[in-house]
Design an enzyme around this catalytic site. Structure first.
Site, short mmCIF file in Angstrom:
data_model
loop_
_atom_site.label_atom_id
_atom_site.label_comp_id
_atom_site.label_asym_id
_atom_site.label_seq_id
_atom_site.Cartn_x
_atom_site.Cartn_y
_atom_site.Cartn_z
NE ARG A 104 -30.45 -22.11 -20.93
CZ ARG A 104 -29.64 -22.45 -19.94
NH1 ARG A 104 -30.12 -22.64 -18.72
NH2 ARG A 104 -28.36 -22.61 -20.13
CB THR A 108 -32.49 -13.04 -20.17
OG1 THR A 108 -33.07 -13.91 -21.17
CG2 THR A 108 -32.25 -11.67 -20.79
CG ASP A 202 -26.12 -26.59 -26.12
OD1 ASP A 202 -26.95 -27.35 -26.67
OD2 ASP A 202 -26.28 -25.37 -26.05
CG ASP A 205 -24.96 -26.61 -29.68
OD1 ASP A 205 -25.82 -26.45 -30.57
OD2 ASP A 205 -24.45 -25.67 -29.05
#
Ligand code: PRP
Ligand code: URA
Length: 211
Positions: A104, A108, A202, A205
């Site tokens: 991603r 944006t 995340d 991660d």
């Protein structure tokens, strides 16, 4: 018509709470993602069709049920979806695995596809897309679009995640109402950075220790 399935088994809720804890390290995170995925996979595979077969037990010949019909493919969205592959393979060991590489854009929030490799007969399979996070739904939608472009019928696609946001669920359901969505938790909302609140941060991660 596809449905939203929130898998709220007490063990799933308990494990999800452990998973959300910011102090959980990668080892524990990976283990829990795998364990929770087995529970989700149990529900996803509930709709696999059965046929009657004959089997001879030590006592008698009997007619019993075995799974028939479409073969299964698992399609993890990289990277974080990789953490869910083994959980589904535990239940469907003969499934083939195709990979969808996507990230991603942080500004944006638009997904960028960088890799797509599926089994040759993907259009004949029930495809289980796995990705821990359904946030805006952009990545999920692009993954489904890519499969549909390769002639997979949306009615033969399931999307399986750990945490979903209402926005992501709507994104999938608006374009692909035939796709069943399985989630361990439907959270409150997205924040201004497109992260699920309360979420778990995340997922890629945390899974791979790249924080
Ligand atoms: C995360 C997650 C999903 C996507 C969800 O991946 O694993 O693929 O974001 O967001 P969306 O619903 O708004 O599209 P990310 O882009 O962080 O890539 P990674 O797994 O490689 O870390
Ligand atoms: N991707 C993640 O890994 N976490 C979020 O909360 C949103 C997108």
């Amino acid at each position: 018509m596809g449905k939203l399935h929130v898998i709220d088994h007490p063990l799933v809720q308990h494990k999800m709470t452990l998973l959300r804890d910011k102090d959980l390290g990668s080892k524990g995170f990976r283990e829990l993602v795998n364990e929770i995925t087995v529970f989700l996979g149990y529900e996803v595979t509930r709709s696999l069709p059965l046929e009657e077969v004959e089997v001879e037990t030590p006592v008698a010949v009997t007619k019993q049920k075995m799974i028939t019909g479409k073969k299964v493919a698992i399609a993890p969205i990289l990277r974080a979806g990789l953490g869910m592959v083994d959980g589904i393979l535990t239940l469907v060991p003969a499934a083939k695995v195709g990979h969808i590489g996507m990230f991603r854009d942080e500004e944006t929030l638009e997904p960028q596809e960088y890799f797509f490799k599926m089994p040759n007969d993907i259009e004949e399979r029930q495809v289980i897309i796995v990705d821990p996070m359904l946030a805006t739904g952009g990545s999920a939608l692009m993954a489904i679009d890519s499969l549909v472009k390769r002639d997979v019928d949306p009615a033969h696609i399931d999307f399986v995640c750990l945490v979903s946001a209402p926005e992501g669920v709507k994104t999938i359901q608006d374009k692909y109402p035939e796709v069943d969505i399985y989630t361990a938790a439907l959270d409150e909302k997205l924040n201004e950075h497109g992260y699920i609140v309360p979420g778990l941060g995340d997922a890629g991660d945390r899974l791979f220790g790249t924080l």
